[in-house]
Design a protein around this motif. Structure first.
Motif, PDB file in Angstrom:
ATOM      1  N   MET A 126       0.842  -1.193   0.000  1.00 43.58           N
ATOM      2  CA  MET A 126       0.000   0.000   0.000  1.00 43.58           C
ATOM      3  C   MET A 126       0.878   1.244   0.000  1.00 43.58           C
ATOM      4  O   MET A 126       1.811   1.353   0.791  1.00 43.58           O
ATOM      5  N   ARG A 127       0.565   2.179  -0.876  1.00 47.26           N
ATOM      6  CA  ARG A 127       1.326   3.425  -0.974  1.00 47.26           C
ATOM      7  C   ARG A 127       0.957   4.368   0.159  1.00 47.26           C
ATOM      8  O   ARG A 127      -0.202   4.496   0.525  1.00 47.26           O
ATOM      9  N   GLY A 128       1.962   5.033   0.729  1.00 51.85           N
ATOM     10  CA  GLY A 128       1.731   6.070   1.732  1.00 51.85           C
ATOM     11  C   GLY A 128       1.684   5.547   3.148  1.00 51.85           C
ATOM     12  O   GLY A 128       0.831   4.729   3.485  1.00 51.85           O
ATOM     13  N   SER A 129       2.606   6.035   3.992  1.00 53.90           N
ATOM     14  CA  SER A 129       2.643   5.568   5.383  1.00 53.90           C
ATOM     15  C   SER A 129       1.362   5.914   6.128  1.00 53.90           C
ATOM     16  O   SER A 129       0.874   5.123   6.934  1.00 53.90           O
ATOM     17  N   SER A 130       0.791   7.098   5.868  1.00 51.66           N
ATOM     18  CA  SER A 130      -0.444   7.474   6.567  1.00 51.66           C
ATOM     19  C   SER A 130      -1.592   6.562   6.172  1.00 51.66           C
ATOM     20  O   SER A 130      -2.442   6.223   7.010  1.00 51.66           O
ATOM     21  N   ASN A 131      -1.620   6.117   4.917  1.00 50.69           N
ATOM     22  CA  ASN A 131      -2.662   5.183   4.473  1.00 50.69           C
ATOM     23  C   ASN A 131      -2.528   3.846   5.196  1.00 50.69           C
ATOM     24  O   ASN A 131      -3.523   3.241   5.616  1.00 50.69           O
ATOM     25  N   ARG A 132      -1.280   3.367   5.342  1.00 47.95           N
ATOM     26  CA  ARG A 132      -1.065   2.083   6.013  1.00 47.95           C
ATOM     27  C   ARG A 132      -1.433   2.181   7.491  1.00 47.95           C
ATOM     28  O   ARG A 132      -2.037   1.268   8.064  1.00 47.95           O
ATOM     29  N   ILE A 133      -1.057   3.287   8.124  1.00 50.51           N
ATOM     30  CA  ILE A 133      -1.358   3.451   9.552  1.00 50.51           C
ATOM     31  C   ILE A 133      -2.857   3.564   9.777  1.00 50.51           C
ATOM     32  O   ILE A 133      -3.405   2.977  10.724  1.00 50.51           O
ATOM     33  N   ASP A 134      -3.563   4.269   8.912  1.00 54.81           N
ATOM     34  CA  ASP A 134      -5.025   4.366   9.023  1.00 54.81           C
ATOM     35  C   ASP A 134      -5.665   2.987   8.865  1.00 54.81           C
ATOM     36  O   ASP A 134      -6.621   2.649   9.567  1.00 54.81           O
ATOM     37  N   ALA A 135      -5.133   2.184   7.942  1.00 56.55           N
ATOM     38  CA  ALA A 135      -5.662   0.835   7.726  1.00 56.55           C
ATOM     39  C   ALA A 135      -5.408  -0.054   8.945  1.00 56.55           C
ATOM     40  O   ALA A 135      -6.238  -0.893   9.298  1.00 56.55           O
ATOM     41  N   LEU A 136      -4.255   0.125   9.602  1.00 61.97           N
ATOM     42  CA  LEU A 136      -3.957  -0.624  10.825  1.00 61.97           C
ATOM     43  C   LEU A 136      -4.959  -0.270  11.917  1.00 61.97           C
ATOM     44  O   LEU A 136      -5.527  -1.157  12.569  1.00 61.97           O
ATOM     45  N   LYS A 137      -5.195   1.026  12.121  1.00 60.65           N
ATOM     46  CA  LYS A 137      -6.111   1.471  13.176  1.00 60.65           C
ATOM     47  C   LYS A 137      -7.547   1.041  12.877  1.00 60.65           C
ATOM     48  O   LYS A 137      -8.329   0.822  13.799  1.00 60.65           O
ATOM     49  N   ALA A 138      -7.874   0.890  11.591  1.00 62.31           N
ATOM     50  CA  ALA A 138      -9.214   0.451  11.213  1.00 62.31           C
ATOM     51  C   ALA A 138      -9.380  -1.059  11.326  1.00 62.31           C
ATOM     52  O   ALA A 138     -10.483  -1.583  11.138  1.00 62.31           O
ATOM     53  N   GLY A 139      -8.272  -1.771  11.615  1.00 71.07           N
ATOM     54  CA  GLY A 139      -8.346  -3.222  11.787  1.00 71.07           C
ATOM     55  C   GLY A 139      -8.236  -4.005  10.503  1.00 71.07           C
ATOM     56  O   GLY A 139      -8.445  -5.223  10.500  1.00 71.07           O
ATOM     57  N   ARG A 140      -7.878  -3.353   9.394  1.00 67.47           N
ATOM     58  CA  ARG A 140      -7.766  -4.082   8.123  1.00 67.47           C
ATOM     59  C   ARG A 140      -6.460  -4.869   8.031  1.00 67.47           C
ATOM     60  O   ARG A 140      -6.353  -5.811   7.250  1.00 67.47           O
ATOM     61  N   TYR A 141      -5.453  -4.453   8.807  1.00 66.40           N
ATOM     62  CA  TYR A 141      -4.177  -5.169   8.838  1.00 66.40           C
ATOM     63  C   TYR A 141      -3.768  -5.427  10.286  1.00 66.40           C
ATOM     64  O   TYR A 141      -4.126  -4.668  11.191  1.00 66.40           O
ATOM     65  N   ASP A 142      -3.012  -6.508  10.477  1.00 64.79           N
ATOM     66  CA  ASP A 142      -2.530  -6.850  11.818  1.00 64.79           C
ATOM     67  C   ASP A 142      -1.255  -6.082  12.160  1.00 64.79           C
ATOM     68  O   ASP A 142      -0.992  -5.816  13.329  1.00 64.79           O
ATOM     69  N   PHE A 143      -0.442  -5.782  11.149  1.00 65.89           N
ATOM     70  CA  PHE A 143       0.728  -4.941  11.356  1.00 65.89           C
ATOM     71  C   PHE A 143       1.033  -4.189  10.067  1.00 65.89           C
ATOM     72  O   PHE A 143       0.587  -4.581   8.978  1.00 65.89           O
ATOM     73  N   VAL A 144       1.791  -3.108  10.185  1.00 66.75           N
ATOM     74  CA  VAL A 144       2.232  -2.369   9.000  1.00 66.75           C
ATOM     75  C   VAL A 144       3.696  -2.005   9.162  1.00 66.75           C
ATOM     76  O   VAL A 144       4.207  -1.888  10.280  1.00 66.75           O
ATOM     77  N   ILE A 145       4.375  -1.849   8.032  1.00 63.38           N
ATOM     78  CA  ILE A 145       5.771  -1.421   8.001  1.00 63.38           C
ATOM     79  C   ILE A 145       5.816   0.028   7.538  1.00 63.38           C
ATOM     80  O   ILE A 145       5.286   0.364   6.471  1.00 63.38           O
ATOM     81  N   VAL A 146       6.443   0.876   8.340  1.00 59.54           N
ATOM     82  CA  VAL A 146       6.627   2.290   7.999  1.00 59.54           C
ATOM     83  C   VAL A 146       8.021   2.699   8.461  1.00 59.54           C
ATOM     84  O   VAL A 146       8.726   1.926   9.100  1.00 59.54           O
ATOM     85  N   SER A 147       8.414   3.931   8.151  1.00 54.43           N
ATOM     86  CA  SER A 147       9.693   4.427   8.651  1.00 54.43           C
ATOM     87  C   SER A 147       9.586   4.719  10.144  1.00 54.43           C
ATOM     88  O   SER A 147       8.491   4.890  10.683  1.00 54.43           O
ATOM     89  N   ARG A 148      10.717   4.789  10.801  1.00 52.30           N
ATOM     90  CA  ARG A 148      10.708   5.116  12.231  1.00 52.30           C
ATOM     91  C   ARG A 148      10.097   6.498  12.468  1.00 52.30           C
ATOM     92  O   ARG A 148       9.386   6.712  13.443  1.00 52.30           O
TER      93      ARG A 148
END
Length: 310
Positions: A126-148
């Motif tokens: 998934m493109r965009g760290s904010s998109n991945r983090i939003d998806a994590l908080k929404a419960g669509r993913y169990d974990f996400v990889i982003v920069s520190r």
């Protein structure tokens, strides 16, 4: 065997499900927590904990050995069975699009190490760290990889997520620099059109810091379109990932002049794994994930020693 599985729905069985996730994080040959420790952590009685451990042995999920005053040791585990008993299901992770060898290597490392751990696992991109983090908080993913950097900013705004793994320097990107449509340019100047992707915490903050105090026009662009827009002279400059520098041979290049951008760039280079704090069992199970093994595979992919596999 059917009768043994039915016992998992008893009081001891429910305790066994909770203990199973804890045991996934313990290496065979290591001492397991004391019964009293399990009892405190789960708020269950000692007898229930002892019954749960016996049940896990009976089913064949673990083999334990009591060594007197030294405690009880985990001799052997059936990780797939423990995973099923813990009720963790298939784990779904998300990371950046694999458009660079570094990302392909990171994906390969994650997939192969999790496969060795017998973790039922799927990886999405998934493109965009904010998109991945939003998806994590929404419960669509169990974990996400982003920069520190993206991880720290997200945790500042939402205490419900946490970092569970940090993969070290240059595990996310090798660095960033500024790319120019004019090969003679090496720094951002007043009047330039500068591409910015607000869905990427890394790219947009680096861009904002580097252009601070300079009269430029910020053009909102999808990160994947930045290079094409530079080639077409639709923008004059953009912050770009060094791992993709092969796509910019005929363009101007420059380093960050802003001290804030230089300092921030160092935080952007490290990959981290984010997880919801509520997923305690999954966090415990993933503690065994070897960062060094993931990075070793990533480097082998980057060097062309092995093919990407994800």
């Amino acid at each position: 065997m059917k009768g043994k599985w039915e016992k998992l729905y008893s009081k001891n069985g429910l305790a066994a499900r909770r203990i199973a996730a804890n045991l996934l994080a313990i290496e065979p040959g290591s001492r397991i927590p004391r019964v009293s420790d399990f009892a405190t952590e789960t708020s269950l009685g000692r007898g229930t904990i002892q019954g749960a451990l016996r049940l896990l042995e009976e089913i064949g999920a673990i083999v334990l050995e009591a060594r007197g005053h030294l405690g009880t040791f985990l001799v052997r585990t059936n990780r797939e069975l423990l995973w099923d008993i813990a009720g963790l299901g298939s784990v779904m992770g998300a990371m950046p699009l694999p458009y660079s060898r570094k990302y392909e290597g990171l994906a390969t490392g994650l997939v192969q190490v999790l496969e060795r751990m017998k973790v039922p696992f799927n990886l999405a991109f998934m493109r965009g760290s904010s998109n991945r983090i939003d998806a994590l908080k929404a419960g669509r993913y169990d974990f996400v990889i982003v920069s520190r950097l993206a991880a720290e900013l997200a945790i500042e705004n939402d205490a419900s997520i946490e970092m569970v793994k940090n993969f070290g320097d240059n595990s996310y990107v090798s660095g960033h620099e500024i790319v120019f449509s004019d090969p003679n340019n090496t720094s951002i100047q007043s009047g330039m059109r500068v591409g910015i992707d607000y869905s990427s915490a890394d790219q947009h903050l680096l861009t904002e810091y580097e252009t601070e105090g300079i009269n430029v026009q910020l053009i909102e662009v999808n990160y994947m379109q930045l290079m094409e827009m530079l080639k077409n002279n639709e923008i004059d400059a953009a912050v770009w990932n060094k791992d993709e520098i092969l796509h910019s041979e005929k363009m101007g290049k420059g380093s960050f002049r802003s001290i804030k951008a230089q300092e921030l760039s160092r935080k952007v280079n490290e990959a981290t794994m984010l997880l919801s704090r509520e997923r305690v069992e999954l966090r415990d199970a993933l503690l065994d994930l070897s960062v060094s093994n993931v990075i070793e595979l990533q480097i082998q992919v980057e060097k062309g020693e092995i093919y990407p596999h994800y």
